[in-house]
Design an enzyme around this catalytic site. Structure first.
Site, PDB file in Angstrom:
ATOM      1  N   THR A  77     -50.184 -54.553  16.119  1.00 18.28           N
ATOM      2  CA  THR A  77     -50.856 -55.033  17.323  1.00 18.28           C
ATOM      3  C   THR A  77     -51.942 -56.014  16.905  1.00 18.28           C
ATOM      4  O   THR A  77     -52.183 -56.221  15.718  1.00 18.28           O
ATOM      5  CB  THR A  77     -51.485 -53.844  18.095  1.00 18.28           C
ATOM      6  OG1 THR A  77     -52.045 -54.322  19.313  1.00 18.28           O
ATOM      7  CG2 THR A  77     -52.584 -53.192  17.276  1.00 18.28           C
ATOM      8  N   THR A  78     -52.593 -56.606  17.878  1.00 10.16           N
ATOM      9  CA  THR A  78     -53.781 -57.416  17.618  1.00 10.16           C
ATOM     10  C   THR A  78     -54.807 -57.122  18.706  1.00 10.16           C
ATOM     11  O   THR A  78     -54.542 -57.355  19.891  1.00 10.16           O
ATOM     12  CB  THR A  78     -53.467 -58.924  17.612  1.00 10.16           C
ATOM     13  OG1 THR A  78     -52.451 -59.198  16.654  1.00 10.16           O
ATOM     14  CG2 THR A  78     -54.711 -59.719  17.245  1.00 10.16           C
TER      15      THR A  78
END
Length: 270
Positions: A58-59
């Site tokens: 994810t970010t």
């Protein structure tokens, strides 16, 4: 007649003896290497792999600007090399002026952030004032440290805006915006800028390039901070295969949190 049959059965060689006579390995000789292989696969191989290898796909990022906090996230959930969902909500509310982000296992993060929602509400009802961000982050760190042996997968940012005069864990009369990073081992760090997940290195590269090296993001206006958050997440999703879906931007000020931007990256032109 029966006695002769019994004698013939006794003289008949066993299967192991027959195998040895034919030059074939016995069942015992085959079993031990096989069991050793299973033992090595079950116990030694996982120890050689990094913990939660696919856990942080994810970010997410957050930073303090002049007057509040920006939280920017993507929305892709991956299952190994597969895309599980592109519409996951990775920012969860704790109260009216506090948010938590999700990076790691979706179930682990959502469970503990929802527990913080209950703790925050209970504190407000019993004490008659909002809970401090420092206290919420400390509660989460204590919970995760106590459960560190069950291999949770959490890397969250607890962020919010405290009232001036709100007492934190150290008894200080703090106030204003604050961000705490908390992970599944009970680590708790306070800072002005954090990014977690597999795309965090790309996002941090954009933030380090665009922000002031001395004052960081603290001198930015809200509009500049929103634009920087969008740019960082968009760049990270283009470079990181495990990030994508939608960009979501949240702003936290003294008046509370609100979602200010959402964009489908599939329709983005760069």
């Amino acid at each position: 007649h029966n006695s002769k049959q019994r004698q013939n059965k006794r003289r008949r060689p066993s299967n192991g003896a027959r195998r040895r006579n034919l030059g074939m390995p016995s069942l015992r000789d085959c079993t031990y290497p096989f069991l050793s292989f299973l033992w090595m696969t079950a116990f030694l191989l996982p120890a050689l792999l990094p913990t939660n290898f696919f856990a942080t796909a994810t970010t997410t990022l957050s930073f303090v600007f002049d007057g509040g906090i920006i939280a920017a996230v993507d929305s892709r959930a991956s299952i190994g090399n597969f895309v599980g969902s592109k519409t996951v909500q990775k920012v969860l509310p704790i109260n009216d002026r506090m948010l938590g982000t999700m990076a790691g296992g979706a179930a682990d993060c959502s469970f503990w952030i929802r527990k913080l929602q209950a703790e925050s509400r209970h504190y407000e009802l019993s004490e008659g004032r909002p809970i401090a961000v420092a206290k919420v982050s400390r509660l989460l760190a204590d919970y995760l440290y106590a459960n560190r042996h069950i291999d949770l997968s959490i890397g969250t940012m607890i962020m919010g805006f405290d009232d001036y005069g709100c007492v934190d864990n150290n008894g200080a009369n703090g106030g204003g915006p604050s961000i705490y990073y908390v992970d599944n081992k009970g680590t708790r760090v306070k800072g002005d800028l954090f990014s977690t997940g597999s795309g965090s290195t790309f996002a941090l590269g954009v933030l380090d390039t665009e922000m002031d090296p001395v004052h960081k993001c603290k001198n930015m206006t809200q509009e500049q901070a929103i634009a920087l958050g969008i740019q960082a997440i968009r760049h990270a999703t283009f470079r990181d295969a495990y990030s994508g879906g939608f960009i979501a931007i949240y702003v936290i000020t003294k008046d509370g949190w609100r979602k200010v931007f959402s964009e489908d990256l599939a329709l983005s032109t760069g």
